[in-house]
Design an enzyme around this catalytic site. Structure first.
Site, PDB file in Angstrom:
ATOM      1  N   THR A 195       2.950  20.580  16.317  1.00 27.12           N
ATOM      2  CA  THR A 195       2.697  19.336  17.054  1.00 27.12           C
ATOM      3  C   THR A 195       1.194  19.294  17.281  1.00 27.12           C
ATOM      4  O   THR A 195       0.543  20.324  17.189  1.00 27.12           O
ATOM      5  CB  THR A 195       3.428  19.366  18.427  1.00 27.12           C
ATOM      6  OG1 THR A 195       4.815  19.096  18.228  1.00 27.12           O
ATOM      7  CG2 THR A 195       2.913  18.374  19.427  1.00 27.12           C
ATOM      8  N   GLY A 249      11.247  21.773  21.798  1.00 25.80           N
ATOM      9  CA  GLY A 249      11.254  20.706  22.783  1.00 25.80           C
ATOM     10  C   GLY A 249      12.391  20.731  23.771  1.00 25.80           C
ATOM     11  O   GLY A 249      12.245  20.323  24.926  1.00 25.80           O
TER      12      GLY A 249
END
Ligand code: ASP
Length: 331
Positions: A195, A249
């Site tokens: 990310t 996540g």
């Protein structure tokens, strides 16, 4: 820092994803490519901030650069879903007004971070998803690309490996592939994720945060991670701090990691580093989650914390040159 000791007027912290990133796994060339990319982005942000640019502009510009760089799992270079698609998530938050914008599962926008910013500034909403978000992007006149624009060979190879290990069918490749391997062998496979994120303090005293990702390799069923969830992967408030996260996540959502760090700063008066370590080294680790965060506070404190073997990271502030780190043993 004591009140008498004024902090830097501006500061920027950048991450390019956390994961299994060990010294012996990276070739010298790969290591150099990542360090150069992190330095370039941070220097660009520092230049904008020292020229007095507002926090949100700096977030959009620096994340936009990383979305274009096939080394990172965001924009071009994003990981694939089990269906062989790139479904991109991004969020941005303004610490001054607490306004925020986020998108999940967008497939055609070259710069998802710009789309998140438009959700914040040009719609009455905070979060748009999937085909509706793609439609809003077109209506806003943001640059649209063929699905194959995001393609990189190493991400496709990682998908095949994942699908074979999970006994799932291999889908067709996306249409409109521009280049089989734009990263030219320089990219390192840091696991099934990655990310990018940036947090800044601007010279007007405002903080902001932004995060952009392709999510996790082989994701299915419209899975959305923490990155576009305000309070989980992204949060900013002038009353506490700005945070951007990277990691698996699901754990970051369950702990509301970004907001939790800001709450510890605001209500317990913890230093930014202590709050970041409390959430990442203790809470996340206890839950067996993996990943890390970057953070900045309105008084110029900067922090990062991660429990993986590495996290691509860099920072700079007024009067402080760019520092780049990858492995755990670097400061
Ligand atoms: N946090 C991202 C997600 O779960 C992936 C990552 O940062 O590695 O979608």
């Amino acid at each position: 820092m004591s009140a008498a000791e004024a902090g830097p007027r501006w500061a920027i912290v950048v991450h390019g994803g956390a994961g299994v990133i060990e010294r012996q796994q990276l070739t010298a060339e790969q290591e150099r490519a990542y360090r150069d990319a992190m330095r370039k982005v941070t220097e660009h942000g520092a230049k904008l901030l020292s020229a007095g640019k507002p926090a949100l502009d700096v977030i959009e510009a620096t994340i936009g650069l990383m979305e274009d760089d096939p080394l990172f799992n965001a924009g071009r270079g994003a990981v694939f879903t089990a269906q062989g698609r790139n479904e991109l998530d991004a969020a941005i938050m303004d610490g001054e007004t607490l306004k925020a914008g986020a998108v999940a599962g967008v497939t055609r926008t070259r710069h998802p971070i710009s789309l998140a910013r438009r959700v914040m500034s040009a719609s009455p909403h905070v979060m748009l998803m999937s085909t509706g978000a793609d439609e809003f992007s077109r209506q806003q006149g943001l640059e649209q690309v063929e699905p194959g624009y995001f393609y990189t060979q190493r991400r496709w190879d990682a998908l095949i490996k994942y699908l074979e290990a999970n006994k799932l069918p291999v889908p067709a490749k996306p249409t409109g592939i521009q280049s089989e391997d734009p990263a030219k062998g320089l990219a390192h496979d840091e696991g099934k994720q990655g990310t990018v994120g940036v947090v800044v303090l601007d010279s007007s005293g405002n903080v902001a945060a932004g995060t952009s990702t392709g999510g996790t390799t082989g994701k299915r069923w419209g899975r959305v991670g923490d990155s576009p969830i305000i309070g989980a992967g992204t949060y900013a408030s002038n009353r506490s701090c700005a945070v951007s996260a990277t990691g698996t996540g699901e754990y970051f959502i369950r702990l509301s990691v970004a907001h939790e760090i800001c709450s510890l700063v605001r209500y317990r008066g913890m230093s930014l580093q202590a709050a970041a370590d409390e959430v990442i080294q203790k809470q996340l680790t206890q839950l067996k989650g993996d990943g890390g965060i970057i953070a900045v506070a309105p008084d110029g404190q900067m922090a990062w914390s991660f429990n993986t073997s590495g996290m691509y990271r860099a920072r700079a502030a007024e009067g402080q040159p760019v520092t780049v780190g990858i492995f755990k043993d670097e400061s």
